[in-house]
Design a protein around this motif. Sequence first.
Motif, PDB file in Angstrom:
ATOM      1  N   UNK A  64      45.718 -18.204 -10.282  1.00 45.38           N
ATOM      2  CA  UNK A  64      44.333 -17.895  -9.951  1.00 45.38           C
ATOM      3  C   UNK A  64      43.817 -18.918  -8.943  1.00 45.38           C
ATOM      4  N   UNK A  65      43.193 -18.437  -7.887  1.00 44.57           N
ATOM      5  CA  UNK A  65      42.505 -19.324  -6.944  1.00 44.57           C
ATOM      6  C   UNK A  65      41.012 -19.088  -7.127  1.00 44.57           C
ATOM      7  N   UNK A  66      40.285 -20.147  -7.470  1.00 52.29           N
ATOM      8  CA  UNK A  66      38.845 -20.005  -7.730  1.00 52.29           C
ATOM      9  C   UNK A  66      38.062 -20.779  -6.683  1.00 52.29           C
ATOM     10  N   UNK A  67      36.955 -20.214  -6.248  1.00 51.39           N
ATOM     11  CA  UNK A  67      36.132 -20.921  -5.274  1.00 51.39           C
ATOM     12  C   UNK A  67      34.672 -20.579  -5.480  1.00 51.39           C
ATOM     13  N   UNK A  68      33.821 -21.529  -5.160  1.00 49.81           N
ATOM     14  CA  UNK A  68      32.387 -21.260  -5.086  1.00 49.81           C
ATOM     15  C   UNK A  68      31.901 -21.830  -3.771  1.00 49.81           C
ATOM     16  N   UNK A  69      31.030 -21.088  -3.123  1.00 48.67           N
ATOM     17  CA  UNK A  69      30.476 -21.524  -1.848  1.00 48.67           C
ATOM     18  C   UNK A  69      28.962 -21.492  -1.958  1.00 48.67           C
ATOM     19  N   UNK A  70      28.342 -22.642  -1.758  1.00 49.73           N
ATOM     20  CA  UNK A  70      26.889 -22.716  -1.804  1.00 49.73           C
ATOM     21  C   UNK A  70      26.334 -22.406  -0.425  1.00 49.73           C
ATOM     22  N   UNK A  71      25.578 -21.335  -0.336  1.00 52.62           N
ATOM     23  CA  UNK A  71      25.009 -20.950   0.949  1.00 52.62           C
ATOM     24  C   UNK A  71      23.817 -20.026   0.725  1.00 52.62           C
ATOM     25  N   UNK A  72      22.834 -20.140   1.624  1.00 54.47           N
ATOM     26  CA  UNK A  72      21.734 -19.180   1.606  1.00 54.47           C
ATOM     27  C   UNK A  72      21.932 -18.119   2.679  1.00 54.47           C
ATOM     28  N   UNK A  73      23.043 -18.238   3.399  1.00 58.71           N
ATOM     29  CA  UNK A  73      23.285 -17.298   4.492  1.00 58.71           C
ATOM     30  C   UNK A  73      23.826 -15.970   3.979  1.00 58.71           C
ATOM     31  N   UNK A  74      24.574 -16.016   2.889  1.00 57.69           N
ATOM     32  CA  UNK A  74      25.209 -14.810   2.373  1.00 57.69           C
ATOM     33  C   UNK A  74      24.452 -14.330   1.147  1.00 57.69           C
ATOM     34  N   UNK A  75      24.572 -13.043   0.907  1.00 59.03           N
ATOM     35  CA  UNK A  75      23.987 -12.450  -0.272  1.00 59.03           C
ATOM     36  C   UNK A  75      24.717 -13.024  -1.496  1.00 59.03           C
TER      37      UNK A  75
END
Lengths: 355, 266
Positions: free
Chosen positions: B167-178
């Motif tokens: 499993x590859x897990x990621x979180x990206x903090x951004x206000x640009x994407x929904x």
Amino acid sequence: MTASTLGVGILGAGPVTQAIHLPTLARLTDVFHVVRVMDVDPAVAESVAGRVGAAWTTDVDELLADEEVQIVVICSPHQFHAEQVVAACRAGKRAILCEKPFAMTKAQAEEIAAVAAETRTPIIVGAMHTFDPGWLAAKQHWGDLITAAHTIRYSIVLPPNPRFEDFATEVATRPQWPAADRNDPDVAAGMIYGGIMGLAIHDLPLVRAFCPDFTDVEVLSCTLPYPAGYVVNLRVGQKDVQVSAVNSHSWEPEWTFEAIGDSSALRIDFSPSYVQAGSATAVIRRGPESEVYGPYAYNGYEGEWRFLAELARGTAEPLDVTELIHDLTFALEVADKSAAAVREATAAANEKVMA
Amino acid sequence: MTTRLTVSASSDADTEGRIGQAVAALPMSLHPGGKDADLVGLAGGAGWVDAAMAAIEAGARGVLVVDPSAADARALAERDVPVVLDGRWTYNPAVLDSAAAFSARNDAESLVEVRADVPVGSDLERVLLSQLALVRTAVAPLVQLSFDRWNARGWDARGTLESGARVALAAILTDALEPAASLRIIKPTDAVRLTVPDPATARPGHVVVSSPEGATLLVTKWESAHRVAWRTLHGLVTAGATGTDLAGFERDVELVRGARAAVSAA
Ligand SMILES: NC(=O)c1ccc[n+]([C@@H]2O[C@H](COP(=O)([O-])OP(=O)(O)OC[C@H]3O[C@@H](n4cnc5c(N)ncnc54)[C@H](O)[C@@H]3O)[C@@H](O)[C@H]2O)c1
């Protein structure tokens, strides 16, 4: 063919020549004509040359000596690229298109740079997405995203090449890949190295464009998926980067590039390789609003050939060869470190099984 | 006939979990109630376990917790009262609908990728718990987790499932994407792809199952995750069952604590 079109000579007439370059040139008959095709396999050279009414040969020197050949395109296997680029420069050709990768070592790339500086031959590398109108439009409109982007994602779900080659042409011969034991650390490392230098290399120049500190590369982890591909987590300077690809027969090919910042983000969906399916579509998002660029009528393959014509006619500025070398050294570093990571992980997993 | 149960919620929980809307959209099953309501909705910030215990002491027959933070919930699990953990994505109907396709393709040759795009300033650990709940519900629980990176912009992590799937897990903090989660499994011959929007609206998730024969979009349901979570709690209470959310959550919390400790030690 007319005297006013540019004469092309092709070194290596495998699937890429057959399925990519000849169909692209068929869209640009008012600009180019193929003069001569060279392949070490005479049957392939003759058959492919016959498709476009060109002469054929098995001898590189014979092709380079042909004065009608103004542009040389190098589509041989990786290991011959550097020496053939150098030979084409020395032969005084007007412009060169070298399929990716440009070379296999930094030393080779530097030799090319030295010779190209001496002969002033414009060279481009067949990283077609860097010539894709979707990418070029995004570049014009992304504003400060190069600095604002903190996270870069470059992901491929790759269908079997023949599926797309067969839509683009009728392929004369195909290479065979022997099966290998991926539990062998060297085999696993080789698969990763080959995956980065053969596939990831396409868009590593795009990744590098977003990583000003591209010489500061740390591979955080590398996974070898089934049946092949790579999942690499990287830190490149201040940027968090993931480069991944999986080969799959499933029906949704994917080729995306993303650069994501706090308040703006770019996503590019590229059209599949081989087919002439128009350009990528680029979307720049800023919260609920987005700007869409493309798809445009032609893809990066045609883009690179159009640029090549301008180079040969002297109407475009040649690319800075140093940038091509940076692209290569960045790819080599990612490939070396990823391969080393997977070699170590595979060896450790084997030890665990033994224990 | 549907048994109608009453619901009360703290104002935090109501805001975060849009409980008023969910109850209003289930008028035969649920109805707003007061202090002695049958069901209680709680916000998942610090102290939610104590609040849940107190609600049960006071007679609640079921508890729903919105976006729970890491906590020791063992005492709660010992009370035979149904508890639904309304993580960000778990109860989107597409998640349950994807489970059969995912589990049929969960083996040692599978690559599972899960990614969360969440607003800048999100509580990363809560996002991670929601993400683990998503993988657990759609595919299977993670049995191992380690971080390649954990910083102010998100994380990249690797894990394994019991089957050996990676499993590859990621979180990206951004206000640009929904805000959204995506989960996919890719295999040599086929793939399943799930996208789950933020639970604030009833925008549907999508599941696409793909093989050499083509790609199929599964049924699309415009039901908000919060409504499904309340429907689930209602169902558990009327059936006299307790559900499995707490047990899964406990394992996830343990996994997160171990992996986070390894990050801080490094
Ligand atoms: N731009 C793209 O989308 C794309 C896609 C795939 C491959 N490529 C690149 O294109 C190149 C060719 O790919 P392919 O799939 O056609 O490769 P291939 O190895 O299947 O075919 C190469 C051809 O070159 C011939 N050859 C072997 N040695 C030679 C030599 N010394 N000189 C000239 N020809 C020689 C072979 O007989 C064969 O016909 C590779 O470098 C590859 O990385 C580019």
